[in-house]
Write an enzyme that holds these catalytic residues in place. Structure first.
Site, PDB file in Angstrom:
ATOM      1  N   ASP A 225       0.883  -1.170   0.000  1.00  0.00           N
ATOM      2  CA  ASP A 225       0.000   0.000   0.000  1.00  0.00           C
ATOM      3  C   ASP A 225       0.914   1.211   0.000  1.00  0.00           C
ATOM      4  OD1 ASP A 225      -2.184   1.838   0.360  1.00  0.00           O
ATOM      5  OD2 ASP A 225      -3.364   0.171   1.126  1.00  0.00           O
ATOM      6  N   HIS A 248       2.247   1.636  -3.191  1.00  0.00           N
ATOM      7  CA  HIS A 248       1.399   2.570  -3.918  1.00  0.00           C
ATOM      8  C   HIS A 248       2.041   3.956  -3.958  1.00  0.00           C
ATOM      9  CE1 HIS A 248      -2.479  -0.007  -3.063  1.00  0.00           C
ATOM     10  NE2 HIS A 248      -1.507  -0.689  -3.634  1.00  0.00           N
TER      11      HIS A 248
END
Ligand SMILES: *[C@@H]1O[C@H](CO)[C@@H](O)[C@H](O)[C@H]1NC(C)=O
Ligand SMILES: *[C@@H]1O[C@H](CO)[C@@H](O)[C@H](O)[C@H]1NC(C)=O
Ligand SMILES: *[C@@H]1O[C@H](CO)[C@@H](O)[C@H](O)[C@H]1NC(C)=O
Ligand SMILES: *[C@@H]1O[C@H](CO)[C@@H](O)[C@H](O)[C@H]1NC(C)=O
Ligand SMILES: *[C@@H]1O[C@H](CO)[C@@H](O)[C@H](O)[C@H]1NC(C)=O
Ligand SMILES: *[C@@H]1O[C@H](CO)[C@@H](O)[C@H](O)[C@H]1NC(C)=O
Ligand SMILES: *[C@@H]1O[C@H](CO)[C@@H](O)[C@H](O)[C@H]1NC(C)=O
Ligand SMILES: *[C@@H]1O[C@H](CO)[C@@H](O)[C@H](O)[C@H]1NC(C)=O
Ligand SMILES: *[C@@H]1O[C@H](CO)[C@@H](O)[C@H](O)[C@H]1NC(C)=O
Length: 405
Positions: A225, A248
């Site tokens: 993430d 991410h």
């Protein structure tokens, strides 16, 4: 006077029942000014109470977790009582994988209301293991299952973490919030990779919320993430010399999610980042406007000196985060962006959006004080395209229409 003399309790599970056994004071071994809690040496014995008692009886002393020793953290660990304490981890602190116990709990390690704490490894062998595989697997089967943050710093100040390896957070690795100030992380490695088909969802490296003067210097992150997320209320955060793999990216946001919210991130610097196999290198995540969402202010935030390897976007502004385009057309973002600087990005993107290297969708009903310079990022094939929508005329780089999201 023996500062570290402590009455230690160990909680031992016997046939599913929990009994509390009073241990003799020899459970803490004191050498000079440091204390070593005695380990239970079994995953069925919870070592958290012994370590916490050592902190409580040595509020400004050093508690040592010796090399080559595993201490089992079977219950939520609090630094309560620490006032300038040092937790020196040379061995391993390993959380239990008991998803029944951790379900719905805020944190595995919690610092709340602490002034002055150091958590570090002198030799570099210290490991904090969140043991999150069972939690990732359960979450994949049941997305209502609530997993704890590995290390949560709330309403605390003058905290330092260094030279540590954190692995397998069940959820976010590090959160800083609650008006915390002067929290520094240096030379920290984070690693969350699933051994099953269920990825290590939501294993953000750092979520920096309501706080001032949080610094991260020298970090290596492999996760699934955001590598670092600057969340509502973050100001004067500085991130330098970070390497992120599979993440991410480094994000501001998400901001403006709540009805009537006005989320602010300001005065932050990200300088020196290597972004490998990531969804983006850097970006802003902004919810669209009311009635279902609020607004946001992002000001004086610089992203500079990034190197990309096989990363999907170099830079992305999403102003329709968490909604579909029909909601956003009717209720566009009213966010105010001012003084956001993106400069000196090099390296290569992945094939994913090639030849597009950036997607900048500015708030249609807000402002977009954003400049880009020295962007030499190249796609694997062809020449780089920066897509944009609602961007200012002085963006600093040529761009093509078509940004969305
Ligand atoms: C897991 O945690 C639950 C809830 O605290 C507890 O009842 C159970 O005994 C634990 N299981 C093991 C194997 O420790
Ligand atoms: C999913 O997890 C939630 C929260 O722990 C729990 O209340 C619910 O019963 C679980 N659902 C299933 C199907 O196990
Ligand atoms: C950084 O931390 C690692 C362990 O995670 C350690 O091996 C290394 O010596 C540390 N570097 C410095 C400069 O302290
Ligand atoms: C964080 O601090 C705030 C303010 O002191 C408090 O309301 C909240 O309960 C704390 N959260 C945790 C997880 O300790
Ligand atoms: C933060 O650190 C600075 C410099 O060390 C110090 O002057 C300041 O008082 C600290 N802030 C808090 C809230 O302790
Ligand atoms: C950057 O961080 C890495 C990992 O912590 C460290 O090994 C390296 O020495 C740091 N480099 C600089 C220039 O600080
Ligand atoms: C802008 O942010 C940087 C990075 O945190 C900070 O050093 C600088 O003081 C900020 N500028 C203003 C005017 O606050
Ligand atoms: C650009 O970024 C690279 C990679 O971080 C760095 O080595 C270089 O010094 C930066 N250039 C300038 C002009 O700041
Ligand atoms: C852009 O790059 C040039 C040459 O590499 C350098 O002289 C200049 O300082 C850079 N500007 C910025 C804003 O990084």
């Amino acid at each position: 006077m023996d500062k570290c003399r402590a009455l230690i309790f160990a909680i031992v599970a016997v046939n599913g029942a929990t009994v509390t056994i009073s241990q003799p004071p020899t459970q803490v071994v004191k050498r000079g000014s440091s204390c070593t809690p005695v380990a239970g040496h079994s995953s069925s014995i919870d070592d958290a109470p012994a370590i916490q008692s050592a902190i409580a009886s040595c509020p400004s002393g050093t508690i040592v977790i010796p090399k080559s020793t595993t201490y089992y953290i079977n219950t939520a660990f609090s630094f309560v009582g620490c006032s300038g304490c040092t937790l020196q981890i040379e061995g391993t602190l390993q959380a239990t994988s008991n998803t029944t116990y951790w379900g719905g709990r805020r944190a595995i390690f919690l610092m709340d209301g602490i002034n002055g704490a150091t958590v570090y490894s002198a030799t570099g062998t210290g490991i904090v293991d969140g043991n999150g595989q069972a939690a990732w697997d359960l979450f994949a089967a049941n997305s209502s299952y609530q997993r704890p943050t590995l290390f949560y710093i709330n309403n605390s100040k003058n905290v330092k973490l260094s030279n540590l390896y954190f692995k397998s957070a069940p959820n976010v690795f590090h959160s800083v919030t609650g008006g915390s100030s002067n929290v520094s992380y240096s030379n920290i490695s984070l690693y969350a990779v699933s051994s099953s088909a269920n990825v290590a969802h939501n294993t953000d490296g750092w979520d920096i919320g309501q706080s001032t003067y949080v610094t991260i210097d020298g970090a290596t992150v492999t996760n699934d993430d955001d590598c670092v997320a600057l969340k509502p209320g973050c100001s004067f955060a500085t991130v330098t010399n970070i390497s992120c793999t599979g993440s991410h990216g480094i994000s501001v946001g998400s901001l403006g999610s709540g009805v009537n919210s006005k989320d602010t991130v300001q005065n932050c610097l990200i300088s020196g980042a290597t972004m490998i196999n990531s969804a983006k290198a850097a970006g802003l995540k902004l919810y669209p406007g009311p009635p279902d969402h609020g607004t946001a202010v992002v000001s004086n935030v610089t992203f500079e000196n990034f190197i990309l390897q096989n990363t999907d976007y170099a830079f992305q502004v999403q102003s329709c985060y968490g909604e579909d385009s029909s909601y956003c057309e009717t209720n566009p973002s009213t966010a105010q962006i001012a003084g956001v600087v993106v400069r000196n990005f090099s390296g290569t993107t992945s094939t994913h959006y090639s030849p597009n290297i950036a997607n900048i969708d500015c708030p249609a009903a807000g402002t977009c004080g954003l400049t880009l310079s020295n962007i030499t990022v190249t796609p694997p094939k062809g020449s780089a395209v920066i897509q944009c929508a609602n961007t200012p005329s002085n963006l600093g780089v040529p761009c093509a229409s078509g940004a969305s999201g």
